[in-house]
Design a protein around this motif. Structure first.
Motif, PDB file in Angstrom:
ATOM      1  N   HIS A 295       0.734  -1.350   0.066  1.00 33.94           N
ATOM      2  CA  HIS A 295       0.091   0.133   0.006  1.00 33.94           C
ATOM      3  C   HIS A 295       0.729   1.234   0.162  1.00 33.94           C
ATOM      4  O   HIS A 295       0.211   2.362  -0.290  1.00 33.94           O
ATOM      5  N   TRP A 296       2.053   1.128   0.273  1.00 33.59           N
ATOM      6  CA  TRP A 296       2.940   2.563   0.523  1.00 33.59           C
ATOM      7  C   TRP A 296       3.060   3.253  -0.794  1.00 33.59           C
ATOM      8  O   TRP A 296       3.263   4.626  -0.913  1.00 33.59           O
TER       9      TRP A 296
ATOM     10  N   LEU B 147      10.032   5.608   7.080  1.00 32.12           N
ATOM     11  CA  LEU B 147       9.593   6.563   5.820  1.00 32.12           C
ATOM     12  C   LEU B 147      10.482   6.289   4.562  1.00 32.12           C
ATOM     13  O   LEU B 147      10.154   6.223   3.420  1.00 32.12           O
ATOM     14  N   ARG B 148      11.904   6.418   4.857  1.00 32.80           N
ATOM     15  CA  ARG B 148      12.847   6.045   3.734  1.00 32.80           C
ATOM     16  C   ARG B 148      12.669   4.779   3.219  1.00 32.80           C
ATOM     17  O   ARG B 148      12.956   4.358   1.950  1.00 32.80           O
ATOM     18  N   GLU B 149      12.644   3.740   3.980  1.00 33.73           N
ATOM     19  CA  GLU B 149      12.481   2.402   3.538  1.00 33.73           C
ATOM     20  C   GLU B 149      11.046   2.222   2.664  1.00 33.73           C
ATOM     21  O   GLU B 149      11.302   1.292   1.427  1.00 33.73           O
ATOM     22  N   VAL B 150      10.081   3.166   2.509  1.00 40.85           N
ATOM     23  CA  VAL B 150       9.143   2.815   1.817  1.00 40.85           C
ATOM     24  C   VAL B 150       8.817   3.984   0.502  1.00 40.85           C
ATOM     25  O   VAL B 150       8.039   4.143  -0.003  1.00 40.85           O
ATOM     26  N   GLY B 151      10.169   4.682   0.630  1.00 37.64           N
ATOM     27  CA  GLY B 151      10.418   5.615  -0.510  1.00 37.64           C
ATOM     28  C   GLY B 151      10.030   7.016  -0.358  1.00 37.64           C
ATOM     29  O   GLY B 151       9.924   7.467  -1.364  1.00 37.64           O
ATOM     30  N   LEU B 152       9.522   7.344   0.839  1.00 35.05           N
ATOM     31  CA  LEU B 152       9.288   8.736   1.114  1.00 35.05           C
ATOM     32  C   LEU B 152      10.564   9.278   1.522  1.00 35.05           C
ATOM     33  O   LEU B 152      11.193   9.015   2.902  1.00 35.05           O
TER      34      LEU B 152
ATOM     35  N   VAL C 196       0.839   6.257  -1.230  1.00 32.36           N
ATOM     36  CA  VAL C 196       1.070   7.101  -0.353  1.00 32.36           C
ATOM     37  C   VAL C 196       1.897   8.330  -0.867  1.00 32.36           C
ATOM     38  O   VAL C 196       3.180   8.025  -1.310  1.00 32.36           O
ATOM     39  N   GLN C 197       1.423   9.576  -1.145  1.00 28.17           N
ATOM     40  CA  GLN C 197       2.265  10.384  -1.709  1.00 28.17           C
ATOM     41  C   GLN C 197       3.049  11.351  -0.536  1.00 28.17           C
ATOM     42  O   GLN C 197       4.237  11.846  -0.762  1.00 28.17           O
ATOM     43  N   LYS C 198       2.630  11.623   0.315  1.00 32.74           N
ATOM     44  CA  LYS C 198       2.796  12.603   1.412  1.00 32.74           C
ATOM     45  C   LYS C 198       2.469  11.791   2.962  1.00 32.74           C
ATOM     46  O   LYS C 198       1.496  11.678   2.970  1.00 32.74           O
ATOM     47  N   VAL C 199       3.283  12.196   3.946  1.00 31.76           N
ATOM     48  CA  VAL C 199       2.997  11.920   5.421  1.00 31.76           C
ATOM     49  C   VAL C 199       3.478  13.368   6.179  1.00 31.76           C
ATOM     50  O   VAL C 199       4.584  13.804   5.866  1.00 31.76           O
ATOM     51  N   VAL C 200       2.575  13.620   6.998  1.00 33.30           N
ATOM     52  CA  VAL C 200       2.688  14.611   7.714  1.00 33.30           C
ATOM     53  C   VAL C 200       2.415  14.053   9.145  1.00 33.30           C
ATOM     54  O   VAL C 200       1.404  13.635   9.494  1.00 33.30           O
TER      55      VAL C 200
ATOM     56  N   SER D 139      13.935   8.918  14.893  1.00 33.71           N
ATOM     57  CA  SER D 139      14.947   8.210  13.862  1.00 33.71           C
ATOM     58  C   SER D 139      14.319   7.105  13.475  1.00 33.71           C
ATOM     59  O   SER D 139      14.491   6.662  12.212  1.00 33.71           O
ATOM     60  N   ARG D 140      13.357   6.330  14.292  1.00 36.04           N
ATOM     61  CA  ARG D 140      12.942   4.860  13.643  1.00 36.04           C
ATOM     62  C   ARG D 140      11.614   5.416  12.597  1.00 36.04           C
ATOM     63  O   ARG D 140      11.516   4.661  11.437  1.00 36.04           O
ATOM     64  N   VAL D 141      10.954   6.559  12.861  1.00 34.69           N
ATOM     65  CA  VAL D 141      10.090   7.205  11.814  1.00 34.69           C
ATOM     66  C   VAL D 141      10.652   7.320  10.847  1.00 34.69           C
ATOM     67  O   VAL D 141      10.153   7.022   9.792  1.00 34.69           O
ATOM     68  N   ARG D 142      11.819   8.020  10.694  1.00 33.89           N
ATOM     69  CA  ARG D 142      12.561   8.444   9.428  1.00 33.89           C
ATOM     70  C   ARG D 142      13.039   7.335   8.672  1.00 33.89           C
ATOM     71  O   ARG D 142      12.966   7.281   7.543  1.00 33.89           O
TER      72      ARG D 142
END
Length: 99
Positions: free
Chosen positions: A45-46, A70-75, A49-53, A64-67
């Motif tokens: 599903h990732w 998000l990097r892993e899924v291409g954001l 998703v175009q943007k996350v706020v 750092s875990r959130v970042r």
């Protein structure tokens, strides 16, 4: 303290239930449970998703875990901001991520 009982569903459950094909923005403000919400999105599903706020709380290195997730899924394009309340000893942050 008043307690309420409610059903919980992952974002992927909602995506599947409503046949959502594109998500322009996911806005998350869940008082420290940001990773729980993000982990509720299945890998398939990732790409929708175009943007996350996120208005989050950096407890024990959570930011750092959130970042990393998000990097892993291409954001990959991050803009972070620290709200005024963070200067008063709180650990809040605002994070904007996009493709």
């Amino acid at each position: 303290i008043e307690r309420f009982r409610c059903d919980l569903r992952t974002l992927s459950h909602i995506i599947d239930s409503h046949a959502v094909e594109r998500i322009d923005v996911i806005k998350i403000d869940v008082e420290g449970a940001e990773l729980d919400v993000l982990r509720g999105i299945l890998p398939e599903h990732w790409s929708r998703v175009q943007k996350v706020v996120i208005e989050g709380h950096d407890e024990d290195g959570a930011l750092s875990r959130v970042r990393a997730l998000l990097r892993e899924v291409g954001l990959i394009h991050f803009v972070e901001s620290v709200p005024a309340c963070a200067t008063n000893g709180l650990n809040n942050y605002l994070l904007f991520a996009s493709r």
